[in-house]
Design a protein around this motif. Sequence first.
Motif, PDB file in Angstrom:
ATOM      1  N   ILE A 184       0.840  -1.198   0.000  1.00 20.19           N
ATOM      2  CA  ILE A 184       0.000   0.000   0.000  1.00 20.19           C
ATOM      3  C   ILE A 184       0.878   1.252   0.000  1.00 20.19           C
ATOM      4  O   ILE A 184       0.670   2.169  -0.813  1.00 20.19           O
ATOM      5  CB  ILE A 184      -0.958  -0.003   1.209  1.00 20.19           C
ATOM      6  CG1 ILE A 184      -1.985  -1.132   1.080  1.00 20.19           C
ATOM      7  CG2 ILE A 184      -1.668   1.350   1.345  1.00 20.19           C
ATOM      8  CD1 ILE A 184      -2.809  -1.376   2.341  1.00 20.19           C
ATOM      9  N   GLN A 185       1.861   1.302   0.885  1.00 21.87           N
ATOM     10  CA  GLN A 185       2.732   2.477   0.972  1.00 21.87           C
ATOM     11  C   GLN A 185       3.514   2.696  -0.321  1.00 21.87           C
ATOM     12  O   GLN A 185       3.609   3.829  -0.807  1.00 21.87           O
ATOM     13  CB  GLN A 185       3.703   2.335   2.152  1.00 21.87           C
ATOM     14  CG  GLN A 185       3.031   2.473   3.493  1.00 21.87           C
ATOM     15  CD  GLN A 185       3.965   2.183   4.648  1.00 21.87           C
ATOM     16  OE1 GLN A 185       4.837   1.309   4.571  1.00 21.87           O
ATOM     17  NE2 GLN A 185       3.788   2.908   5.745  1.00 21.87           N
ATOM     18  N   ASP A 186       4.064   1.632  -0.889  1.00 21.86           N
ATOM     19  CA  ASP A 186       4.840   1.758  -2.124  1.00 21.86           C
ATOM     20  C   ASP A 186       3.968   2.232  -3.285  1.00 21.86           C
ATOM     21  O   ASP A 186       4.378   3.086  -4.078  1.00 21.86           O
ATOM     22  CB  ASP A 186       5.513   0.431  -2.490  1.00 21.86           C
ATOM     23  CG  ASP A 186       6.648   0.044  -1.542  1.00 21.86           C
ATOM     24  OD1 ASP A 186       7.057   0.898  -0.719  1.00 21.86           O
ATOM     25  OD2 ASP A 186       7.106  -1.110  -1.624  1.00 21.86           O
ATOM     26  N   THR A 187       2.763   1.686  -3.390  1.00 18.43           N
ATOM     27  CA  THR A 187       1.849   2.076  -4.475  1.00 18.43           C
ATOM     28  C   THR A 187       1.453   3.543  -4.343  1.00 18.43           C
ATOM     29  O   THR A 187       1.463   4.294  -5.329  1.00 18.43           O
ATOM     30  CB  THR A 187       0.588   1.180  -4.467  1.00 18.43           C
ATOM     31  OG1 THR A 187       0.979  -0.180  -4.591  1.00 18.43           O
ATOM     32  CG2 THR A 187      -0.345   1.547  -5.609  1.00 18.43           C
ATOM     33  N   LEU A 188       1.128   3.961  -3.130  1.00 14.97           N
ATOM     34  CA  LEU A 188       0.752   5.362  -2.913  1.00 14.97           C
ATOM     35  C   LEU A 188       1.938   6.295  -3.129  1.00 14.97           C
ATOM     36  O   LEU A 188       1.785   7.363  -3.734  1.00 14.97           O
ATOM     37  CB  LEU A 188       0.174   5.539  -1.511  1.00 14.97           C
ATOM     38  CG  LEU A 188      -1.244   4.998  -1.351  1.00 14.97           C
ATOM     39  CD1 LEU A 188      -1.566   4.732   0.111  1.00 14.97           C
ATOM     40  CD2 LEU A 188      -2.255   5.952  -1.953  1.00 14.97           C
ATOM     41  N   ALA A 189       3.122   5.922  -2.666  1.00 19.15           N
ATOM     42  CA  ALA A 189       4.313   6.760  -2.854  1.00 19.15           C
ATOM     43  C   ALA A 189       4.615   6.937  -4.338  1.00 19.15           C
ATOM     44  O   ALA A 189       4.910   8.050  -4.795  1.00 19.15           O
ATOM     45  CB  ALA A 189       5.514   6.153  -2.136  1.00 19.15           C
TER      46      ALA A 189
ATOM     47  N   PRO B 282      -3.670  -2.637  -6.031  1.00 18.50           N
ATOM     48  CA  PRO B 282      -2.756  -3.331  -6.949  1.00 18.50           C
ATOM     49  C   PRO B 282      -3.026  -4.836  -6.941  1.00 18.50           C
ATOM     50  O   PRO B 282      -3.486  -5.396  -5.940  1.00 18.50           O
ATOM     51  CB  PRO B 282      -1.365  -3.004  -6.394  1.00 18.50           C
ATOM     52  CG  PRO B 282      -1.592  -2.614  -4.978  1.00 18.50           C
ATOM     53  CD  PRO B 282      -2.983  -2.069  -4.885  1.00 18.50           C
ATOM     54  N   LYS B 283      -2.731  -5.477  -8.042  1.00 24.06           N
ATOM     55  CA  LYS B 283      -2.969  -6.916  -8.168  1.00 24.06           C
ATOM     56  C   LYS B 283      -2.206  -7.719  -7.129  1.00 24.06           C
ATOM     57  O   LYS B 283      -2.637  -8.794  -6.722  1.00 24.06           O
ATOM     58  CB  LYS B 283      -2.605  -7.389  -9.578  1.00 24.06           C
ATOM     59  CG  LYS B 283      -3.562  -6.882 -10.622  1.00 24.06           C
ATOM     60  CD  LYS B 283      -3.198  -7.354 -12.005  1.00 24.06           C
ATOM     61  CE  LYS B 283      -4.244  -6.798 -12.950  1.00 24.06           C
ATOM     62  NZ  LYS B 283      -3.803  -6.687 -14.301  1.00 24.06           N
ATOM     63  N   SER B 284      -1.088  -7.189  -6.663  1.00 26.36           N
ATOM     64  CA  SER B 284      -0.285  -7.922  -5.672  1.00 26.36           C
ATOM     65  C   SER B 284      -1.058  -8.143  -4.368  1.00 26.36           C
ATOM     66  O   SER B 284      -0.839  -9.142  -3.684  1.00 26.36           O
ATOM     67  CB  SER B 284       1.031  -7.195  -5.404  1.00 26.36           C
ATOM     68  OG  SER B 284       0.796  -5.839  -5.102  1.00 26.36           O
TER      69      SER B 284
END
Length: 192
Positions: A91-96, A132-134
């Motif tokens: 979640i953090q990586d996708t938002l960043a 994200p699909k992950s």
Amino acid sequence: TFDRAAAKNMLHLVSAWSSANGVTLGQVAVDEKSNEITAIPRLLAAVDITGATVTIDAMGCQKEIAKAIIDGGGDYLLVAKGNQEQTLRIIQDTLAEHLESDAPPPRGTRYETHAVKHGRDETREYVSLPAPKSLKKLGWSAVRSIGMVYSRTIRDGKVCEESRYYLSSRRPSARKLGTFSRRHWSIENNLH
């Protein structure tokens, strides 16, 4: 509290609270040698959640609980923290990645509020994106969106900043994320 005379710990309850109606819909006692994770599914089974959006703090951010909510006909908005380390990181990586990009979000939204109340000057920014699909590969039942609530509060000249992260079975909507995340706290303010 601790009942010294009887040498017993306090009764720990998990409550289903309707923020729209300001009433408790049900409660389940947490077993003395357990925690909320085992009580939440029992409470969900006892309450009709059809069409409801169920919000739960980080302890209840569990794949089995998300599935129970979906199976019960509801949607979920779960707080993601360190107890779900891989989920939180995604979640953090996708938002960043989104926030650092100049490109508009894919079907995602942003929303901001500002209020001065009770001696606090508070700005909240809500960001909601498609999941994200992950996350789906990790086994989150019907996950459709992720979100972040960034709050900046000034009180007595001191600045406090906080970011909270969410996953949800609802479509991406920053306004809905704002509504449901704020209503979630009514259990603290109105029940407790």
